[in-house]
Design a protein around this motif. Structure first.
Motif, PDB file in Angstrom:
ATOM      1  N   TYR A 243       0.871  -1.174   0.000  1.00  0.00           N
ATOM      2  CA  TYR A 243       0.000   0.000   0.000  1.00  0.00           C
ATOM      3  C   TYR A 243       0.901   1.216   0.000  1.00  0.00           C
ATOM      4  CZ  TYR A 243      -3.986   2.937   1.397  1.00  0.00           C
ATOM      5  OH  TYR A 243      -4.985   3.884   1.447  1.00  0.00           O
ATOM      6  N   GLY A 244       0.831   1.989  -1.073  1.00  0.00           N
ATOM      7  CA  GLY A 244       1.737   3.116  -1.215  1.00  0.00           C
ATOM      8  C   GLY A 244       1.037   4.453  -1.284  1.00  0.00           C
ATOM      9  N   LEU A 245       1.809   5.473  -1.616  1.00  0.00           N
ATOM     10  CA  LEU A 245       1.288   6.841  -1.675  1.00  0.00           C
ATOM     11  C   LEU A 245       0.127   6.987  -2.653  1.00  0.00           C
ATOM     12  CD1 LEU A 245       4.433   9.157  -1.562  1.00  0.00           C
ATOM     13  CD2 LEU A 245       2.585   9.032   0.100  1.00  0.00           C
TER      14      LEU A 245
ATOM     15  N   GLU B  83      -1.479   8.243  10.672  1.00  0.00           N
ATOM     16  CA  GLU B  83      -0.672   7.085  11.047  1.00  0.00           C
ATOM     17  C   GLU B  83      -0.338   6.232   9.821  1.00  0.00           C
ATOM     18  OE1 GLU B  83      -0.675   3.383  14.226  1.00  0.00           O
ATOM     19  OE2 GLU B  83      -2.501   4.560  13.978  1.00  0.00           O
ATOM     20  N   MET B  84      -1.312   6.015   8.938  1.00  0.00           N
ATOM     21  CA  MET B  84      -1.065   5.206   7.751  1.00  0.00           C
ATOM     22  C   MET B  84      -0.100   5.909   6.806  1.00  0.00           C
ATOM     23  SD  MET B  84      -1.486   2.319   6.256  1.00  0.00           S
ATOM     24  CE  MET B  84      -2.916   1.525   7.010  1.00  0.00           C
ATOM     25  N   LEU B  85      -0.279   7.192   6.594  1.00  0.00           N
ATOM     26  CA  LEU B  85       0.631   7.924   5.719  1.00  0.00           C
ATOM     27  C   LEU B  85       2.045   7.914   6.290  1.00  0.00           C
ATOM     28  CD1 LEU B  85       1.187   9.548   3.203  1.00  0.00           C
ATOM     29  CD2 LEU B  85       0.332  11.588   4.391  1.00  0.00           C
ATOM     30  N   GLY B  86       2.164   8.056   7.593  1.00  0.00           N
ATOM     31  CA  GLY B  86       3.482   7.970   8.228  1.00  0.00           C
ATOM     32  C   GLY B  86       4.126   6.609   7.999  1.00  0.00           C
ATOM     33  N   ALA B  87       3.326   5.554   8.071  1.00  0.00           N
ATOM     34  CA  ALA B  87       3.837   4.200   7.835  1.00  0.00           C
ATOM     35  C   ALA B  87       4.309   4.046   6.390  1.00  0.00           C
ATOM     36  CB  ALA B  87       2.756   3.166   8.160  1.00  0.00           C
ATOM     37  N   ILE B  88       3.559   4.593   5.457  1.00  0.00           N
ATOM     38  CA  ILE B  88       3.941   4.523   4.044  1.00  0.00           C
ATOM     39  C   ILE B  88       5.278   5.227   3.830  1.00  0.00           C
ATOM     40  CG2 ILE B  88       3.336   5.343   1.726  1.00  0.00           C
ATOM     41  CD1 ILE B  88       0.349   4.987   2.643  1.00  0.00           C
ATOM     42  N   LEU B  89       5.401   6.419   4.368  1.00  0.00           N
ATOM     43  CA  LEU B  89       6.649   7.176   4.220  1.00  0.00           C
ATOM     44  C   LEU B  89       7.823   6.446   4.879  1.00  0.00           C
ATOM     45  CD1 LEU B  89       5.175  10.713   4.909  1.00  0.00           C
ATOM     46  CD2 LEU B  89       5.912   9.805   2.680  1.00  0.00           C
ATOM     47  N   GLN B  90       7.570   5.889   6.056  1.00  0.00           N
ATOM     48  CA  GLN B  90       8.614   5.146   6.758  1.00  0.00           C
ATOM     49  C   GLN B  90       9.061   3.946   5.919  1.00  0.00           C
ATOM     50  OE1 GLN B  90       7.652   4.155  10.805  1.00  0.00           O
ATOM     51  NE2 GLN B  90       9.432   2.851  11.047  1.00  0.00           N
ATOM     52  N   ARG B  91       8.119   3.225   5.330  1.00  0.00           N
ATOM     53  CA  ARG B  91       8.445   2.062   4.502  1.00  0.00           C
ATOM     54  C   ARG B  91       9.265   2.485   3.289  1.00  0.00           C
ATOM     55  NH1 ARG B  91      10.056  -2.575   5.145  1.00  0.00           N
ATOM     56  NH2 ARG B  91      10.769  -3.094   3.091  1.00  0.00           N
ATOM     57  N   MET B  92       8.893   3.585   2.668  1.00  0.00           N
ATOM     58  CA  MET B  92       9.635   4.081   1.508  1.00  0.00           C
ATOM     59  C   MET B  92      11.079   4.392   1.878  1.00  0.00           C
ATOM     60  SD  MET B  92       6.706   6.600  -0.113  1.00  0.00           S
ATOM     61  CE  MET B  92       7.761   7.255  -1.414  1.00  0.00           C
ATOM     62  N   ILE B  93      11.263   5.005   3.029  1.00  0.00           N
ATOM     63  CA  ILE B  93      12.616   5.328   3.493  1.00  0.00           C
ATOM     64  C   ILE B  93      13.379   4.052   3.810  1.00  0.00           C
ATOM     65  CG2 ILE B  93      13.936   6.421   5.359  1.00  0.00           C
ATOM     66  CD1 ILE B  93      11.516   8.482   5.471  1.00  0.00           C
ATOM     67  N   MET B  94      12.733   3.139   4.513  1.00  0.00           N
ATOM     68  CA  MET B  94      13.387   1.884   4.896  1.00  0.00           C
ATOM     69  C   MET B  94      13.825   1.083   3.673  1.00  0.00           C
ATOM     70  SD  MET B  94      11.013   0.693   8.117  1.00  0.00           S
ATOM     71  CE  MET B  94      11.518  -1.005   7.947  1.00  0.00           C
ATOM     72  N   GLU B  95      12.997   1.033   2.648  1.00  0.00           N
ATOM     73  CA  GLU B  95      13.359   0.293   1.433  1.00  0.00           C
ATOM     74  C   GLU B  95      14.653   0.824   0.833  1.00  0.00           C
ATOM     75  OE1 GLU B  95       9.843   0.751  -0.958  1.00  0.00           O
ATOM     76  OE2 GLU B  95       8.890  -1.028  -0.075  1.00  0.00           O
ATOM     77  N   ARG B  96      14.812   2.113   0.839  1.00  0.00           N
ATOM     78  CA  ARG B  96      16.021   2.716   0.280  1.00  0.00           C
ATOM     79  C   ARG B  96      17.234   2.453   1.157  1.00  0.00           C
ATOM     80  NH1 ARG B  96      11.696   4.737  -1.596  1.00  0.00           N
ATOM     81  NH2 ARG B  96      11.574   5.796  -3.605  1.00  0.00           N
ATOM     82  N   VAL B  97      17.057   2.566   2.461  1.00  0.00           N
ATOM     83  CA  VAL B  97      18.169   2.300   3.382  1.00  0.00           C
ATOM     84  C   VAL B  97      18.579   0.832   3.301  1.00  0.00           C
ATOM     85  CG1 VAL B  97      18.841   2.235   5.818  1.00  0.00           C
ATOM     86  CG2 VAL B  97      17.639   4.237   4.916  1.00  0.00           C
TER      87      VAL B  97
ATOM     88  N   LEU C  47      20.942   7.266   4.891  1.00  0.00           N
ATOM     89  CA  LEU C  47      19.678   7.775   5.398  1.00  0.00           C
ATOM     90  C   LEU C  47      19.334   9.150   4.831  1.00  0.00           C
ATOM     91  CD1 LEU C  47      17.187   7.530   7.185  1.00  0.00           C
ATOM     92  CD2 LEU C  47      18.564   8.414   9.083  1.00  0.00           C
ATOM     93  N   GLU C  48      20.274  10.064   4.823  1.00  0.00           N
ATOM     94  CA  GLU C  48      19.997  11.417   4.318  1.00  0.00           C
ATOM     95  C   GLU C  48      19.575  11.383   2.853  1.00  0.00           C
ATOM     96  OE1 GLU C  48      19.703  14.352   5.917  1.00  0.00           O
ATOM     97  OE2 GLU C  48      19.951  13.142   7.720  1.00  0.00           O
ATOM     98  N   GLN C  49      20.230  10.551   2.065  1.00  0.00           N
ATOM     99  CA  GLN C  49      19.870  10.434   0.657  1.00  0.00           C
ATOM    100  C   GLN C  49      18.483   9.802   0.515  1.00  0.00           C
ATOM    101  OE1 GLN C  49      22.582   8.147  -1.749  1.00  0.00           O
ATOM    102  NE2 GLN C  49      21.506   8.647  -3.644  1.00  0.00           N
ATOM    103  N   ALA C  50      18.192   8.796   1.345  1.00  0.00           N
ATOM    104  CA  ALA C  50      16.879   8.147   1.311  1.00  0.00           C
ATOM    105  C   ALA C  50      15.787   9.155   1.655  1.00  0.00           C
ATOM    106  CB  ALA C  50      16.846   6.969   2.280  1.00  0.00           C
ATOM    107  N   LEU C  51      16.013   9.958   2.673  1.00  0.00           N
ATOM    108  CA  LEU C  51      15.042  10.990   3.051  1.00  0.00           C
ATOM    109  C   LEU C  51      14.814  11.970   1.905  1.00  0.00           C
ATOM    110  CD1 LEU C  51      16.257  11.723   6.681  1.00  0.00           C
ATOM    111  CD2 LEU C  51      14.116  10.618   6.033  1.00  0.00           C
ATOM    112  N   HIS C  52      15.911  12.370   1.277  1.00  0.00           N
ATOM    113  CA  HIS C  52      15.817  13.310   0.154  1.00  0.00           C
ATOM    114  C   HIS C  52      15.042  12.695  -1.007  1.00  0.00           C
ATOM    115  CE1 HIS C  52      16.888  16.465  -2.645  1.00  0.00           C
ATOM    116  NE2 HIS C  52      17.304  15.537  -3.491  1.00  0.00           N
ATOM    117  N   GLU C  53      15.350  11.457  -1.359  1.00  0.00           N
ATOM    118  CA  GLU C  53      14.666  10.802  -2.479  1.00  0.00           C
ATOM    119  C   GLU C  53      13.176  10.616  -2.213  1.00  0.00           C
ATOM    120  OE1 GLU C  53      16.131   7.436  -4.469  1.00  0.00           O
ATOM    121  OE2 GLU C  53      18.093   8.318  -4.843  1.00  0.00           O
ATOM    122  N   VAL C  54      12.833  10.239  -0.995  1.00  0.00           N
ATOM    123  CA  VAL C  54      11.413  10.060  -0.655  1.00  0.00           C
ATOM    124  C   VAL C  54      10.704  11.413  -0.706  1.00  0.00           C
ATOM    125  CG1 VAL C  54       9.811   9.440   1.199  1.00  0.00           C
ATOM    126  CG2 VAL C  54      11.713   7.916   0.627  1.00  0.00           C
ATOM    127  N   ALA C  55      11.341  12.452  -0.214  1.00  0.00           N
ATOM    128  CA  ALA C  55      10.746  13.789  -0.276  1.00  0.00           C
ATOM    129  C   ALA C  55      10.536  14.213  -1.728  1.00  0.00           C
ATOM    130  CB  ALA C  55      11.615  14.798   0.453  1.00  0.00           C
TER     131      ALA C  55
END
Length: 131
Positions: free
Chosen positions: A17-19, A91-105, A111-119
Motif C-alpha cells: 500500500y503506497g502513496l 498514522e497510515m501515511l506515516g507508515a507509508i513514508l517510513q516504509r519508503m525510506i526503509m526500502e532505500r536504506v 539515510l539522508e539520501q533516502a530521506l531526500h529521495e522520498v521527499a
C-alpha cells in the motif's frame, strides 16, 4: 479510512500500500464525506486535507499547519473540522513514508539520501491530481 491491514503491516512490507493508493483512498473519502462539491472545491478541499495528513505524519504540529494557511479562512475552518478524524490517516501515511525510506536504506542508500529521495518522490506525486 479503514483498511484490512495495519500501519505496522505496511512498515514491515506485509501490505503493498503506497502513496498513490493512499491518495486515491483519501480522494474517495473526501468525495463521500464532503458530498457533491464542485470540482474546483473538491481539489481545494483534498489539497488541504492531504497536506494536513502529510504535515502531521512528518512530525509537525497542527498549530504550525494552521499558521501556514495564512489568511485562508475556509481552509483553516476545514482543517479544524477534520483534524480529529485524521489520526488513522496520519498514522497510515506515516507508515507509508517510513516504509519508503526503509526500502532505500535497506538497499544500501545513506539515510539522508533516502530521506531526500522520498521527499522528491512525494513532491512529484503530490503535485498530481488525485485519482
Amino acid at each position: 479510512m479503514e483498511w484490512d491491514f495495519t500501519p505496522e503491516d505496511v512498515i514491515k512490507g506485509q501490505a503493498a500500500y503506497g502513496l498513490e493508493n493512499f491518495r486515491s483512498d483519501l480522494a474517495n473519502e473526501v468525495r463521500i464525506n464532503l458530498g457533491g462539491t464542485l470540482d474546483e472545491e473538491f481539489h481545494r478541499n483534498f489539497a488541504v486535507i492531504y497536506d494536513l495528513c502529510y504535515w502531521l505524519a512528518t512530525g509537525r504540529d497542527f498549530e504550525s499547519f494552521l499558521a501556514g494557511l495564512g489568511e485562508a479562512p475556509e481552509a483553516i475552518r476545514l482543517a479544524k473540522s477534520v483534524r480529529d478524524y485524521m489520526d488513522s490517516n496520519v498514522e497510515m501515511l506515516g507508515a507509508i513514508l517510513q516504509r519508503m525510506i526503509m526500502e532505500r536504506v535497506e538497499s544500501g542508500m545513506q539515510l539522508e539520501q533516502a530521506l531526500h529521495e522520498v521527499a522528491m518522490q512525494h513532491g512529484r506525486l503530490a503535485g498530481r491530481e488525485p485519482c
